[in-house]
Each structure stands twice: as C-alpha cells, then as structure tokens.
Design an enzyme around this catalytic site. Structure first.
Site, PDB file in Angstrom:
ATOM      1  N   THR A  44     -38.188 -18.654 -53.444  1.00 24.78           N
ATOM      2  CA  THR A  44     -39.445 -18.626 -52.897  1.00 24.78           C
ATOM      3  C   THR A  44     -39.842 -19.619 -51.836  1.00 24.78           C
ATOM      4  O   THR A  44     -39.260 -20.588 -52.087  1.00 24.78           O
ATOM      5  CB  THR A  44     -40.322 -18.035 -53.971  1.00 24.78           C
ATOM      6  OG1 THR A  44     -40.495 -19.174 -54.822  1.00 24.78           O
ATOM      7  CG2 THR A  44     -40.170 -16.848 -54.709  1.00 24.78           C
ATOM      8  N   GLU A  45     -40.905 -19.393 -50.997  1.00 24.97           N
ATOM      9  CA  GLU A  45     -41.232 -20.668 -50.237  1.00 24.97           C
ATOM     10  C   GLU A  45     -41.640 -21.649 -50.923  1.00 24.97           C
ATOM     11  O   GLU A  45     -42.361 -21.669 -52.035  1.00 24.97           O
ATOM     12  CB  GLU A  45     -42.191 -19.998 -49.316  1.00 24.97           C
ATOM     13  CG  GLU A  45     -42.912 -21.070 -48.424  1.00 24.97           C
ATOM     14  CD  GLU A  45     -43.803 -20.422 -47.527  1.00 24.97           C
ATOM     15  OE1 GLU A  45     -44.778 -21.050 -46.682  1.00 24.97           O
ATOM     16  OE2 GLU A  45     -44.431 -19.278 -47.700  1.00 24.97           O
ATOM     17  N   THR A  46     -41.338 -22.943 -50.546  1.00 25.04           N
ATOM     18  CA  THR A  46     -42.061 -24.052 -51.061  1.00 25.04           C
ATOM     19  C   THR A  46     -42.704 -24.814 -49.852  1.00 25.04           C
ATOM     20  O   THR A  46     -42.280 -24.679 -48.788  1.00 25.04           O
ATOM     21  CB  THR A  46     -41.011 -25.019 -51.700  1.00 25.04           C
ATOM     22  OG1 THR A  46     -39.812 -25.325 -50.897  1.00 25.04           O
ATOM     23  CG2 THR A  46     -40.532 -24.341 -52.986  1.00 25.04           C
ATOM     24  N   GLY A  49     -45.022 -24.145 -45.149  1.00 24.60           N
ATOM     25  CA  GLY A  49     -44.449 -23.332 -43.853  1.00 24.60           C
ATOM     26  C   GLY A  49     -44.751 -21.735 -44.293  1.00 24.60           C
ATOM     27  O   GLY A  49     -44.920 -21.489 -45.112  1.00 24.60           O
TER      28      GLY A  49
END
Length: 56
Positions: A44-46, A49
């Site tokens: 998942t996004e970290t 951004g």
C-alpha cells in the site's frame, strides 16, 4: 456466469478480487507476479504521494 478463479494474494486465496485495482496497481508501476509464483504482493502507499507501488 461465474467470475474468475480466486487469486492467491499474499498467501491467502481471496474470492471476488478487485481486478480493476490490480490493473491500476500495475499501471502505477507495480509488478504483477513478477516471478510467476502465483502469489502477488502489493504494497500500500507510504508517504505523501498518490501512487502505490507493487512489488512481489
């Protein structure tokens, strides 16, 4: 009409997987089962951004 067979995702078989999300992950630069193991691991996004990366 039945859907596609469940994908093995991070070692767990998930029925009704969201293939659109899977495709989008790839478009975001991710990789789909890069070693053909049958297992996908999508991170998942970290950070701040808007793009999630995916690596097996």
């Amino acid at each position: 009409v039945t859907g596609p067979a469940p994908l093995k995702f991070a070692g767990v078989n998930i029925a009704g997987f969201d293939y659109d999300a899977l495709v989008q992950a790839x478009l975001n630069x991710g990789y789909l089962d890069s070693d053909n193991s049958g297992t996908l691991a999508i991170n998942t996004e970290t950070g701040g951004g808007n793009t999630a990366s995916x690596v097996e």
